[in-house]
Design an enzyme around this catalytic site. Structure first.
Site, mmCIF file in Angstrom:
data_model
loop_
_atom_site.group_PDB
_atom_site.id
_atom_site.type_symbol
_atom_site.label_atom_id
_atom_site.label_comp_id
_atom_site.label_asym_id
_atom_site.label_seq_id
_atom_site.Cartn_x
_atom_site.Cartn_y
_atom_site.Cartn_z
ATOM 1 N N GLN A 90 26.503 38.713 48.024
ATOM 2 C CA GLN A 90 25.997 38.618 46.654
ATOM 3 C C GLN A 90 25.196 37.328 46.454
ATOM 4 O O GLN A 90 25.240 36.425 47.284
ATOM 5 C CB GLN A 90 27.179 38.640 45.673
ATOM 6 C CG GLN A 90 28.238 37.571 45.970
ATOM 7 C CD GLN A 90 29.619 37.927 45.438
ATOM 8 O OE1 GLN A 90 29.761 38.761 44.566
ATOM 9 N NE2 GLN A 90 30.652 37.266 45.954
ATOM 10 N N TYR A 120 41.083 32.607 31.014
ATOM 11 C CA TYR A 120 41.199 33.726 31.948
ATOM 12 C C TYR A 120 42.248 33.441 33.026
ATOM 13 O O TYR A 120 43.169 34.223 33.242
ATOM 14 C CB TYR A 120 39.828 33.981 32.580
ATOM 15 C CG TYR A 120 39.831 35.062 33.622
ATOM 16 C CD1 TYR A 120 39.675 36.394 33.268
ATOM 17 C CD2 TYR A 120 39.990 34.756 34.975
ATOM 18 C CE1 TYR A 120 39.684 37.400 34.234
ATOM 19 C CE2 TYR A 120 40.002 35.752 35.938
ATOM 20 C CZ TYR A 120 39.847 37.063 35.564
ATOM 21 O OH TYR A 120 39.857 38.047 36.516
ATOM 22 N N ASP A 145 37.531 31.203 43.696
ATOM 23 C CA ASP A 145 37.307 29.883 43.083
ATOM 24 C C ASP A 145 38.570 29.024 43.087
ATOM 25 O O ASP A 145 38.497 27.809 42.955
ATOM 26 C CB ASP A 145 36.766 30.045 41.648
ATOM 27 C CG ASP A 145 37.630 30.961 40.805
ATOM 28 O OD1 ASP A 145 38.710 30.536 40.380
ATOM 29 O OD2 ASP A 145 37.229 32.123 40.585
ATOM 30 N N GLU A 165 40.024 36.596 49.867
ATOM 31 C CA GLU A 165 38.716 36.559 49.180
ATOM 32 C C GLU A 165 37.655 37.043 50.170
ATOM 33 O O GLU A 165 37.610 36.595 51.311
ATOM 34 C CB GLU A 165 38.421 35.122 48.713
ATOM 35 C CG GLU A 165 36.973 34.810 48.385
ATOM 36 C CD GLU A 165 36.393 35.624 47.217
ATOM 37 O OE1 GLU A 165 37.021 35.631 46.142
ATOM 38 O OE2 GLU A 165 35.316 36.228 47.391
ATOM 39 N N ASP A 215 42.068 39.275 40.947
ATOM 40 C CA ASP A 215 41.067 38.525 40.166
ATOM 41 C C ASP A 215 39.694 38.913 40.695
ATOM 42 O O ASP A 215 39.093 38.203 41.494
ATOM 43 C CB ASP A 215 41.324 37.029 40.324
ATOM 44 C CG ASP A 215 40.256 36.215 39.616
ATOM 45 O OD1 ASP A 215 39.499 36.786 38.804
ATOM 46 O OD2 ASP A 215 40.163 34.999 39.889
ATOM 47 N N SER A 216 39.219 40.046 40.221
ATOM 48 C CA SER A 216 37.983 40.587 40.796
ATOM 49 C C SER A 216 36.791 40.340 39.884
ATOM 50 O O SER A 216 36.944 40.036 38.704
ATOM 51 C CB SER A 216 38.141 42.090 40.996
ATOM 52 O OG SER A 216 38.219 42.721 39.749
#
Ligand code: SPM
Length: 350
Positions: A90, A120, A145, A165, A215-216
């Site tokens: 990405q 979040y 992150d 990840e 956590d997408s």
């Protein structure tokens, strides 16, 4: 009432929203319409333009334009672009905003800002972990992150924190530009795996984890499979009896049809509790984001009444800062749904 070819989401929202297949078609069209100069044509042929991640509509601002939220675009004033590169998966960008601190953007979509990331990361972590006694083994899927790791690290009972990840660049960029978020990696209980979360979960021995946190990013792009039924089946298998999962579950204002599908799938797969909660995140489209919380059969889990309240904890494990957003009251409030969402979600969850 639906007009021909158009689904009005959430049965009552007076807003036209595309269904998933329409989103995919739009994405395919946009991919064909893009070019190599960083200019992409998006928004159902309206030909809004982004140049190098910046809005060509409002010069000097970043505008989040996507077919996932057609007809709207939240914008932030950019002070400076700090990083921009294409990873294997990405586009990764970091910019300094005028009012929200540094901002992490993946494929043109805001993932976090320094100012509101607490809302979040704290909610996606403490909603599940404060709902079970003595969590020990926790798996984070996505979350490169490190913010969710930072929050999991508050629990002294936890002895193993695995994270899978897919995109190593997210980890390295976060460590460089978001040290207060990536501080989660400093905890010695953390084991980082770079790879596909779907494959990681499939390979996990049955009943390994007390909690899985997904956590997408959004369900278009590398995270798509994380919203599909086979993935939830793998999650259920990897959890111990009475184990819990919390997944990023989009916005009730924008994606009720996606939420409906997630809730139905989860109800079929998870034999314990199935609940939807939400929080405010000002820099996410519509300003809110939801979470799907489920438990496997075994010791009952009452997500609305946490048995392991973290805000009362005397120490916060290895955490270097107090909670900014989460508390017990906000935990309970997160499960109160507006009537239009309640009517759609609750019959499918119960
Ligand atoms: N650890 C932070 C990563 C953020 N993951 C979720 C990002 C979601 C961004 N899109 C929100 C769109 C809401 N419909």
């Amino acid at each position: 009432m639906a007009e021909e070819g158009i689904i009005i989401s959430g049965s009552e929202l007076p807003i036209k929203r595309p269904r998933e297949e329409e989103l995919e078609e739009t994405m395919a069209e946009n991919n064909n319409g893009g070019n190599d100069n960083g200019v992409s044509l998006v928004n159902n042929g309206e030909e809004e333009q982004q140049v190098n991640g910046l809005s060509a509509v409002i010069p000097g601002w970043f505008s989040e334009i996507s077919p996932m939220w057609p007809g709207e675009a939240h914008s932030l004033k950019v002070e400076k672009i700090l990083f921009q590169e294409k990873s294997k998966y990405q586009n990764v960008m970091v910019f300094q905003s005028a009012t929200y601190g540094k901002v992490l953007v993946l494929d043109g979509v805001i993932q976090l800002t320094e100012r509101d990331e607490c809302a979040y990361q704290e909610m996606i972590t403490h909603l599940p972990l404060s709902s079970i006694p003595n969590p020990k083994k926790v798996l984070v899927i996505g979350g490169g992150d490190g913010g969710v790791l930072r929050e999991v690290a508050r629990y002294s009972s936890v002895d193993q924190i695995d994270i899978c990840e897919i995109d190593e660049m997210v980890v390295t960029v976060s460590k460089e530009f978001f040290p207060e978020v990536a501080v989660g990696y400093d905890d010695p209980r953390v084991n980082l795996h770079i790879g596909d979360g779907v494959a990681f979960l499939k390979a996990a021995p049955e009943g390994t984890y007390d909690a899985v946190i997904v956590d997408s990013s959004d369900p278009i792009g590398p995270a798509q499979e994380l919203f599909e039924k086979p993935f939830f089946e793998s999650v259920a298998k990897a959890l111990r009896p009475g184990g819990v999962v919390c997944t990023q579950a989009e916005s009730i204002w924008l994606h009720m049809h996606i939420i409906e599908d997630i809730v139905s799938n989860c109800r079929q797969i998870f034999k314990g509790s199935v609940n939807y909660a939400w929080t405010t995140v000002p820099t996410y489209p519509s300003g809110v984001i939801g979470f799907m919380l489920c438990s496997t059969s075994g010791p009952a889990v009452d997500f609305k009444n946490p048995v392991n309240p973290i805000d009362d904890a005397k120490d916060h494990g290895n955490a270097k800062r107090p909670l900014k957003f989460y508390n017990s009251e906000i935990h309970s409030a997160a499960f109160c749904l507006p009537s239009f969402a309640k009517r759609v979600i609750e019959p499918k969850a119960n």
